[in-house]
Design an enzyme around this catalytic site. Structure first.
Site, PDB file in Angstrom:
ATOM      1  CD1 TRP A 101     -20.330 -37.862 -12.429  1.00 34.02           C
ATOM      2  CD2 TRP A 101     -20.201 -40.100 -12.475  1.00 34.02           C
ATOM      3  NE1 TRP A 101     -21.314 -38.369 -11.601  1.00 34.02           N
ATOM      4  CE2 TRP A 101     -21.256 -39.736 -11.621  1.00 34.02           C
ATOM      5  CE3 TRP A 101     -19.947 -41.449 -12.673  1.00 34.02           C
ATOM      6  CZ2 TRP A 101     -22.047 -40.671 -10.958  1.00 34.02           C
ATOM      7  CZ3 TRP A 101     -20.729 -42.393 -12.016  1.00 34.02           C
ATOM      8  CH2 TRP A 101     -21.760 -41.999 -11.168  1.00 34.02           C
ATOM      9  CG  ASP A 119     -29.419 -32.581 -15.149  1.00 30.21           C
ATOM     10  OD1 ASP A 119     -28.583 -33.498 -15.275  1.00 30.21           O
ATOM     11  OD2 ASP A 119     -30.638 -32.802 -15.072  1.00 30.21           O
ATOM     12  CD  GLU A 147     -24.379 -37.253 -10.619  1.00 28.66           C
ATOM     13  OE1 GLU A 147     -23.307 -36.783 -10.223  1.00 28.66           O
ATOM     14  OE2 GLU A 147     -24.755 -38.414 -10.367  1.00 28.66           O
ATOM     15  CD  GLU A 148     -30.467 -38.788 -15.790  1.00 29.27           C
ATOM     16  OE1 GLU A 148     -30.638 -39.929 -15.357  1.00 29.27           O
ATOM     17  OE2 GLU A 148     -31.408 -37.998 -16.035  1.00 29.27           O
ATOM     18  CD  GLU A 194     -31.063 -42.413  -5.845  1.00 29.97           C
ATOM     19  OE1 GLU A 194     -31.317 -43.368  -6.613  1.00 29.97           O
ATOM     20  OE2 GLU A 194     -30.039 -41.709  -5.949  1.00 29.97           O
TER      21      GLU A 194
HETATM   22  C1  NOJ Z   1     -25.677 -41.897 -12.163  1.00 31.98           C
HETATM   23  C2  NOJ Z   1     -26.340 -40.617 -11.762  1.00 31.98           C
HETATM   24  O1  NOJ Z   1     -26.028 -40.347 -10.480  1.00 31.98           O
HETATM   25  C3  NOJ Z   1     -27.829 -40.703 -11.968  1.00 31.98           C
HETATM   26  O2  NOJ Z   1     -28.426 -39.504 -11.633  1.00 31.98           O
HETATM   27  C4  NOJ Z   1     -28.097 -41.000 -13.392  1.00 31.98           C
HETATM   28  O3  NOJ Z   1     -29.468 -41.141 -13.607  1.00 31.98           O
HETATM   29  C5  NOJ Z   1     -27.372 -42.278 -13.793  1.00 31.98           C
HETATM   30  N1  NOJ Z   1     -25.958 -42.169 -13.507  1.00 31.98           N
HETATM   31  C6  NOJ Z   1     -27.608 -42.603 -15.259  1.00 31.98           C
HETATM   32  O4  NOJ Z   1     -27.035 -41.596 -16.068  1.00 31.98           O
HETATM   33  C1  NOJ Z   2     -27.869 -39.451  -8.345  1.00 31.01           C
HETATM   34  C2  NOJ Z   2     -28.580 -38.150  -8.319  1.00 31.01           C
HETATM   35  O1  NOJ Z   2     -29.250 -37.999  -9.547  1.00 31.01           O
HETATM   36  C3  NOJ Z   2     -27.632 -37.015  -8.083  1.00 31.01           C
HETATM   37  O2  NOJ Z   2     -28.359 -35.828  -7.982  1.00 31.01           O
HETATM   38  C4  NOJ Z   2     -26.844 -37.236  -6.829  1.00 31.01           C
HETATM   39  O3  NOJ Z   2     -25.907 -36.228  -6.685  1.00 31.01           O
HETATM   40  C5  NOJ Z   2     -26.152 -38.581  -6.847  1.00 31.01           C
HETATM   41  N1  NOJ Z   2     -27.063 -39.628  -7.185  1.00 31.01           N
HETATM   42  C6  NOJ Z   2     -25.546 -38.909  -5.491  1.00 31.01           C
HETATM   43  O4  NOJ Z   2     -26.542 -38.988  -4.527  1.00 31.01           O
END
Ligand code: NOJ
Ligand code: NOJ
Length: 630
Positions: free
Chosen positions: A150, A206, A209-210, A436
């Site tokens: 992650w 960030d 999560e990227e 979402e």
């Molecule tokens: C899962 C993350 O929650 C999402 O924000 C991200 O775009 C994807 N992984 C791809 O990295």
């Molecule tokens: C992906 C989003 O980009 C992230 O901000 C969020 O925390 C997770 N999904 C879970 O909702």
């Protein structure tokens, strides 16, 4: 209370004037009111459905655990994220303060669950001695750790959680329960503030999560947490470790991200993106204080740079090639908004929570100008205003102006805010369910995670602002911080103590030992090796919760896969390695003959927390994989 309601009345009369001044009845009368009212109640209920132990969509979740979404595949969001949960809990606390008394037990359960989570050893690290584990972004819904690969750590979560818990503590204090605030809630907050003060200046992943770097959103919320944490600490007579970093955080926030037109969302990373990103707008609404000055260091919605940033971000989605959904909508009107234009996650669509946040942002700014009784347009914010009020000039407008321009401008901003709500309504299914995302192309159906808690929470907060309901102020009268002459990097070493009165286990007595798993396994490019085991620490044989090993030491001479993992001392562990195949092929487990056992050695609380106590020396036993060739 009196002052606030007086202000509210002013605000409402401005809104009323707005409808008339525009010569047509603005969208409120087109049915938005009834949509918002209905959707608000539904959204709150849907949030509660996603909270354990009794939420109808959260089976198996612990008490106070807020799941991100009930979706378990494509995407699997059946986890609890510190960020989503904290933002949602802040909304719940705000609703509680507005009179929804039945929400109290959710708040109390949340405090309990977070006190436990803080102490859970996870791939970001341990709780003791340095708090590193607090930066873990997500956990299993039974409050055990999630081991899979992650983007970690994420440093916004502890700040957001502190902000939510501070709001509740302030309520406890004003309701004769200062002792409870001090002995039960403060210890949880204190760990989070320690984390913020220690790590605000370290890179992390960030909000999306990227990106590994420094993020505007994280920094903005870190500032808020430290400033109001400091105020709370003083009022209950305790020490805040970490709060002394606030001026430096403020300096970084103000100096490092602004590029003359907008706040670059992520810096200290090499991205190849414009940096126009929704998270700068979500940041502004999460630090909103109706009584703050537009020049406050926290960068409020009414701040000129923030307004310019809002325009730059929104305009980036006024592109019908990228977003056919927005085709033909003029710059005077709201549109469907996504995370950032380069997004490819689920094809990079508009998000409900972001579209709602744009409306909330505008309601926030409106409330601030109304309270201040003035609005200053400068060179920086002029373009924002010109789009929606072409006669805008760089000057200060007040309600007493001869030409009634002040209410005229507020009316234009109100109308603009309403148009984002109208977009939201347009793409909300009949039953009010919020996923979402919704597709950028026809027929614009909902996509990605279903029943996203954060989508619902974002709608409720937006609806509060639209109804003239505001959370308590947090910015001190003197402002959130005086910027030092020169920004400097800084860090205050945190103090971490399990919040036992709130329900944390005494991790001083159960400690972990570092085990280094090393296995020789020849792999093809695209294949990964994981370690899975029978203990909770190793994911109880669940391959999605197995620990990914790292191939940085892999050579032609030695095909080494390895990882150092903190495991509960004294446990007897069975483990095997697993091949994670490419192209969606299923995993390959080692043969049952591998049958590996390890007794985790006792720990030494005084030893270096990074010391490795055991190194396995394994070789893969079982079939090899082959690439799916995708
Ligand atoms: C899962 C993350 O929650 C999402 O924000 C991200 O775009 C994807 N992984 C791809 O990295
Ligand atoms: C992906 C989003 O980009 C992230 O901000 C969020 O925390 C997770 N999904 C879970 O909702």
């Amino acid at each position: 209370m009196g002052v606030l309601s007086a202000k509210l009345i002013t605000l409402l009369s401005v809104f009323a004037a707005a409808g008339v001044a525009n010569g047509r009845i603005i969208s409120r009368a087109d049915g938005l009111d009834s949509f918002v009212q209905k959707q608000r109640a539904l959204s709150l209920q849907n949030v509660l459905n996603n909270i354990g132990p009794d939420g109808s969509r959260a089976p198996g979740a612990g008490a106070g655990v807020i799941i991100a979404s009930p979706s378990t595949v494509n995407p699997d969001y059946f986890y609890t994220w510190t960020r989503d949960a904290a933002l949602t809990m802040k909304m719940i606390i705000d609703e509680f303060l507005l009179g929804e008394e039945q929400l109290k037990s959710y708040i109390e359960d949340y405090i309990h669950s977070q006190a436990i989570l803080q102490t859970v050893t996870n791939p970001s690290g341990t709780f003791l001695p340095n708090g590193a584990g607090i930066g873990e972004p997500k956990y299993n819904v039974d409050l055990t750790r999630f081991n899979g690969a992650w983007g970690r750590p994420q440093r916004d979560g502890p700040a957001l959680r502190a902000v939510a818990l501070i709001a509740y503590s302030n309520w406890l204090i004003s309701n004769g329960q200062e002792e409870r605030a001090k002995t039960v809630v403060w210890p949880v907050i204190s760990n989070d503030l320690s984390y913020v003060g220690q790590y605000w200046n370290s890179t992390g992943f960030d909000i999306w999560e990227e990106v590994l770097g420094s993020s505007f959103f994280a920094t903005q919320n870190q500032l808020r947490a430290l400033v109001e944490g400091n105020t709370l600490a003083k009022s209950i007579g305790v020490q805040c470790t970490g709060c002394d970093q606030a001026p430096q955080v403020a300096c970084f926030l103000n100096e490092a991200f602004w590029n003359g037109e907008y706040f670059t969302a992520n810096i200290n990373s090499d991205l190849g993106r414009t940096g126009k990103d929704a998270h700068t707008v979500i940041g502004a609404i999460s630090v909103f204080d109706i009584n703050a000055s537009c020049d406050d260091a926290s960068i409020q919605p009414c701040n000129s740079r923030s307004l310019s940033n809002f325009k730059a971000f929104v305009d980036s989605f006024r592109n019908s090639t990228l977003y056919p959904i927005n085709e033909g909508i003029p710059p005077t009107e709201g549109i469907a908004l996504g995370r950032y234009t380069e997004d490819v996650y689920f094809d990079g669509n508009p998000w409900y929570l972001i579209t709602a946040s744009a409306a909330e942002y505008l309601y926030d700014a409106l409330a601030q100008w109304t309270v201040q009784g003035s609005l200053t347009i400068d060179e920086t914010s002029l373009a924002f205003f010109r789009d929606i009020y072409p006669a805008a000039r760089t000057q200060t407008y007040t309600p007493n102006d001869k030409c009634s321009e002040f209410p005229g401008i507020l009316a234009a901003v109100t109308k603009y805010a309403e148009s984002f709500v109208a977009v939201f309504e347009k793409y909300t299914p009949e039953d009010g369910s919020l996923a979402e995302q919704f597709n950028k192309t026809s027929p614009f159906n909902p996509t990605s995670a279903t029943d996203l808690t954060w989508s619902y929470a974002a709608f409720v907060s937006m609806a509060e602002r639209r109804a003239g309901q505001y959370p308590p102020s947090w910015v001190p009268v003197s402002g959130s911080a005086t910027l030092p002459d020169q920004c400097a990097s800084g860090s205050t070493k945190g103090t971490y103590t399990p919040a036992i009165a709130a329900g944390a286990p005494d991790v001083n007595v159960t400690c972990t030992s570092n085990v280094r798993f090393e296995v020789n396994a020849t792999t093809y490019f695209g294949e990964n090796i994981l370690v899975a085991g029978n203990t909770t620490d190793l994911g109880t044989w669940d391959v999605s919760n197995a620990w990914p090993l790292d191939a940085s030491g892999y050579t032609d001479q030695r095909p080494l896969w390895a990882a150092t993992i903190a495991l509960t001392a004294g446990e007897t562990t069975n483990y095997v390695y697993v091949r994670q195949q490419d192209c969606g092929q299923g995993p390959i487990w080692e043969s049952s003959t591998a049958n590996r056992t390890l007794v985790i050695p006792p720990c030494d609380p005084d030893a270096d927390p990074d010391a490795v106590l055991v190194v396995t020396d394994d070789a893969w036993q079982g079939p090899t994989g082959s690439s799916g060739g995708c």
